[in-house]
Scaffold this motif. Structure first.
Motif, short mmCIF file in Angstrom:
data_model
loop_
_atom_site.label_atom_id
_atom_site.label_comp_id
_atom_site.label_asym_id
_atom_site.label_seq_id
_atom_site.Cartn_x
_atom_site.Cartn_y
_atom_site.Cartn_z
N ASP A 84 0.82 -1.21 0.00
CA ASP A 84 0.00 0.00 0.00
C ASP A 84 0.85 1.27 0.00
N ARG A 85 1.95 1.24 0.75
CA ARG A 85 2.78 2.44 0.84
C ARG A 85 3.40 2.77 -0.52
N GLU A 86 3.94 1.76 -1.20
CA GLU A 86 4.56 2.01 -2.50
C GLU A 86 3.52 2.49 -3.50
N LEU A 87 2.34 1.89 -3.48
CA LEU A 87 1.28 2.31 -4.39
C LEU A 87 0.88 3.75 -4.13
N GLU A 92 0.92 9.41 -5.75
CA GLU A 92 1.22 10.81 -5.40
C GLU A 92 2.12 11.46 -6.45
N ILE A 93 3.17 10.72 -6.86
CA ILE A 93 4.09 11.26 -7.85
C ILE A 93 3.39 11.49 -9.19
N ARG A 94 2.57 10.54 -9.60
CA ARG A 94 1.85 10.69 -10.86
C ARG A 94 0.89 11.87 -10.81
N LEU A 95 0.23 12.08 -9.69
CA LEU A 95 -0.67 13.23 -9.55
C LEU A 95 0.11 14.54 -9.68
N LEU A 96 1.28 14.59 -9.05
CA LEU A 96 2.10 15.80 -9.10
C LEU A 96 2.61 16.09 -10.50
N LEU A 97 2.89 15.05 -11.26
CA LEU A 97 3.47 15.23 -12.60
C LEU A 97 2.41 15.35 -13.69
N GLU A 98 1.49 14.39 -13.73
CA GLU A 98 0.60 14.29 -14.89
C GLU A 98 -0.48 15.35 -14.94
N GLU A 165 7.44 4.29 -16.55
CA GLU A 165 7.95 3.37 -15.53
C GLU A 165 7.00 3.30 -14.34
N PHE A 166 6.52 4.47 -13.89
CA PHE A 166 5.62 4.48 -12.74
C PHE A 166 4.30 3.78 -13.05
N ARG A 167 3.84 3.95 -14.30
CA ARG A 167 2.61 3.27 -14.69
C ARG A 167 2.80 1.76 -14.65
N GLY A 168 3.98 1.30 -15.10
CA GLY A 168 4.26 -0.13 -15.06
C GLY A 168 4.32 -0.65 -13.65
N ARG A 169 4.96 0.12 -12.78
CA ARG A 169 5.10 -0.32 -11.38
C ARG A 169 3.77 -0.31 -10.64
N SER A 170 2.85 0.57 -11.05
CA SER A 170 1.56 0.62 -10.38
C SER A 170 0.52 -0.25 -11.07
N ARG A 171 1.00 -1.13 -11.98
CA ARG A 171 0.11 -2.07 -12.63
C ARG A 171 -0.56 -2.95 -11.57
N LEU A 172 -1.86 -3.04 -11.65
CA LEU A 172 -2.62 -3.65 -10.56
C LEU A 172 -3.06 -5.07 -10.89
#
Length: 224
Positions: A84-87, A92-98, A165-172
């Protein structure tokens, strides 16, 4: 170490074996048939697929680079278990960037940029079709193409690579449940809305929609 026989199905004959193997393994990951925390060996997966171990290892190493699986020395590969923490951190990072970048693209959407945005509308329609049909691999592929192409209009290639990369890592996991419940189709429709908002040069609406779109990861996507 044992691998249940239903994880992956044998492959039909294919010209590009590595690509076919990669698609089949990615499908198993996205649908949750390959379970987080479990070990999988290349020879066992290769036997199920009816191919040699080499293209399986190559495909799995591609997934390692995407941080979807990890190497376990002398044993095989383990599907990463995203806590949960990593997700939360990735969201948070994607919200700040995208959100601000997509808003800026909308604000400057004219001329060549507008033409490129219009060219993404067929992709958004294909996304909806993939969601309706439950084709999860096609959905993820089109989703990545859509967002990467949209963000590329900002002109920052490094940003696009980072977000990919972040999208890949947050693949659910459990996307199949979302598809069965019709929730994936609701998410897919938002892509066409992004095209509409950009062409209307509605930067505030775009930022709000992107925040809502990314929030799916921590809402119904994660709950799936």
């Amino acid at each position: 170490m044992t691998t249940p026989p239903e994880v992956v199905e044998p492959l039909p004959r294919a010209r590009n074996v590595r690509r076919a193997v990669s698609e089949r393994l990615r499908s198993a990951l996205i649908s949750g048939r390959m379970v987080p925390g479990k070990l999988y060996s290349a020879p066992q997966l290769a036997e199920m697929l009816g191919v040699s171990a080499t293209p399986v290892r190559e495909a799995m190493l591609d997934l390692v680079r995407e941080q979807m699986v990890e190497v376990v020395p002398n044993k095989g590969f383990r599907v990463r278990d995203l806590d949960d923490r990593e997700l939360d951190e990735l969201v948070e990072i994607r919200l700040l960037l995208e959100a601000p970048i997509m808003a800026e693209i909308a604000a400057t959407c004219s001329g060549d940029i507008a033409a490129s945005v219009r060219a993404l509308e067929p992709v958004s329609i294909e996304l909806e079709d993939a969601a309706r049909s439950g084709d999860l691999v096609r959905f993820i592929t089109l989703d990545t193409e859509f967002h990467s192409s949209f963000l590329a209009l900002h002109g920052n290639r490094t940003l696009v690579n980072v977000i990919r990369e972040f999208r890949g890592r947050s693949r659910l996991y459990g996307l199949q449940k979302l598809a069965d419940a019709g929730l994936l189709e609701q998410t897919a429709v938002e892509h066409r809305d992004m095209v509409r908002l950009a062409l209307a040069r509605d930067s505030n609406g775009m930022a709000e929609l992107v925040r809502h779109h990314i929030a799916h990861i921590r809402g119904e996507w994660a709950a799936g």
